[in-house]
Design a protein around this motif. Structure first.
Motif, mmCIF file in Angstrom:
data_model
loop_
_atom_site.group_PDB
_atom_site.id
_atom_site.type_symbol
_atom_site.label_atom_id
_atom_site.label_comp_id
_atom_site.label_asym_id
_atom_site.label_seq_id
_atom_site.Cartn_x
_atom_site.Cartn_y
_atom_site.Cartn_z
ATOM 1 N N ALA A 185 0.813 -1.211 0.000
ATOM 2 C CA ALA A 185 0.000 0.000 0.000
ATOM 3 C C ALA A 185 0.850 1.266 0.000
ATOM 4 N N GLN A 186 2.164 1.123 0.163
ATOM 5 C CA GLN A 186 3.066 2.279 0.162
ATOM 6 C C GLN A 186 3.792 2.463 -1.175
ATOM 7 N N ILE A 187 3.471 1.646 -2.162
ATOM 8 C CA ILE A 187 4.220 1.683 -3.426
ATOM 9 C C ILE A 187 3.320 2.179 -4.549
ATOM 10 N N LEU A 188 3.740 3.252 -5.218
ATOM 11 C CA LEU A 188 2.958 3.795 -6.323
ATOM 12 C C LEU A 188 2.894 2.811 -7.486
ATOM 13 N N PRO A 190 0.132 5.812 3.272
ATOM 14 C CA PRO A 190 0.125 5.616 1.822
ATOM 15 C C PRO A 190 1.493 5.858 1.211
ATOM 16 N N ALA A 191 1.557 5.739 -0.103
ATOM 17 C CA ALA A 191 2.773 6.075 -0.832
ATOM 18 C C ALA A 191 3.053 7.575 -0.720
ATOM 19 N N ILE A 192 4.348 7.928 -0.804
ATOM 20 C CA ILE A 192 4.751 9.328 -0.733
ATOM 21 C C ILE A 192 4.707 9.933 -2.137
ATOM 22 N N VAL A 193 4.011 11.052 -2.257
ATOM 23 C CA VAL A 193 3.895 11.749 -3.536
ATOM 24 C C VAL A 193 4.284 13.203 -3.327
ATOM 25 N N THR A 194 5.156 13.714 -4.173
ATOM 26 C CA THR A 194 5.648 15.081 -3.994
ATOM 27 C C THR A 194 4.844 16.105 -4.785
#
Length: 375
Positions: free
Chosen positions: A116-119, A143-147
């Motif tokens: 669930a943390q991987i885009l 969640p995944a990190i999105v900039t």
């Protein structure tokens, strides 16, 4: 949380395919810490030989690193070793950086932990190298990190919406889980319900807020004394810092040390903000700092402690937005950061913050009301 996603389920999947097929098996996760945890489980609980991809600096398990083996093997021997070892463990980034290795080995199955943390673009590349894949994760945790700016996340396309592709900030795990529910693919997914980490009261907090009563204790009765406590403080003028909260936590920890409880219990302190973490760390007596883990919610995911302190350090209503990770799942609003913070605790949960501000958020109001009720 606490259901043994890595320590039990991933290991069970691995052992099933290892002993019931001749497939090569790929185990991957997003963070080095998660991959190190997988390696620890394999070393301590299985007799399965494996190789780990990555650099010396990123791994606690140098003895199984492919890069370290190059000092003991010739190029030809190293190639044979890689081809003959059926289990490979790696972070997603290491796999994407060494895609030439997939020319040497075909994988029958890929198991993606922390999915669930991987885009989606990252995980799609990897699972395409395997004949079959299994994803393990919790869409109600971080969640995944999105900039990119949140305004750029939405996808407005009728065709893509039919396959639940509506937001680029989501993981493939989340999208496929929604597809499975929508299309009735009941045999393609399942929820782990029996947890062995949290005591009954802490588990009931998580159940009331996030899991609709589906979490169950493995042990019917816990002998440990559970404590849930909320300490109200006044807001302060500096953003994301609250000295009263820090002083309360330090005093509580000093009391635990005086009662010799730190020898029995592991202690963790969580705050959404790095500045508050630094303040608490600096206020702790120097001689006990190495006995207490103080960090942000993100750094605590995947960890657990007997005693958890949570310091919210919100002094203005708009600060709540900056410490939250909200999402609607099955028509229920969930704060993923709050979920992670609560469910790190095994026996005791001490929470401090400005109630007057926190209750302006419906989720935090419900959380504090439940805490005060238990206290």
């Amino acid at each position: 949380p606490g259901t043994g996603k890595t320590s039990f389920v991933l290991r069970a999947i691995l052992e099933y395919y290892y002993y019931n097929s001749d497939n090569s098996i790929l185990l991957t996760a997003y963070t080095n810490r998660a991959v190190d945890q997988i390696c620890t489980v394999l070393k301590e609980k299985t007799n399965i030989d494996f190789i780990r991809l990555g650099s010396k600096e990123s791994s606690e398990h140098g003895d199984v690193l492919l890069s370290n083996l190059s000092t003991d093997y010739s190029i030809a021997e190293l190639k044979d070793k890689f081809e003959s070892t059926r289990v490979v463990v790696s972070t997603v980034s290491s796999l994407l950086s060494h895609q030439e290795l997939f020319k040497l080995k075909k994988f029958g199955i890929a198991v993606v932990d922390e999915a669930a943390q991987i885009l989606e673009p990252f995980v799609i590349k990897i699972i395409n190298y395997a004949q079959k894949y299994i994803m393990i994760g919790d869409e109600k945790q971080l969640p995944a990190i999105v900039t990119q700016a949140e305004s750029n996340h939405q996808i407005e396309n009728d065709l893509l919406s039919t396959i639940e592709m509506t937001n680029i900030s989501e993981s493939y795990f989340e999208r496929m889980l929604r597809n499975a529910k929508k299309n009735g693919w009941d045999n393609s997914y399942g929820m782990l319900t029996h947890q062995g980490r949290m005591g009954q009261k802490i588990m009931e907090l998580a159940n009331n807020l996030f899991y609709q009563g589906k979490l169950l204790n493995i042990a019917s009765e816990s002998k440990a004394i559970e404590i849930l406590e909320f300490q109200n403080v006044e807001p302060e003028n500096v953003p994301y810092l609250n000295n009263a909260e820090a002083d309360y936590i330090v005093k509580k920890i000093e009391n635990l040390i005086e009662n010799n409880e730190t020898n029995e219990f592991e202690i963790g302190v969580i705050s959404p903000f790095r500045s508050q973490c630094a303040l608490i760390r600096n206020k702790l007596p120097f001689e006990i700092r190495d006995k207490v883990a103080v960090d942000t919610v993100e750094r605590f995911q995947g960890s657990e402690r007997d005693i958890i302190f949570i310091s919210f350090a919100v002094n203005k209503p708009h600060h709540i937005v900056n410490m939250s990770s909200p999402i609607i799942i099955d028509d229920i609003e969930i704060d993923r950061k709050l979920n992670v913070a609560i469910t790190r605790a095994k026996q005791r949960l001490y929470v401090t913050g400005c109630r007057e501000i926190l209750v302006q958020s419906p989720i935090y109001k419900k959380f504090i009301d439940l805490l005060v009720k238990e206290n």
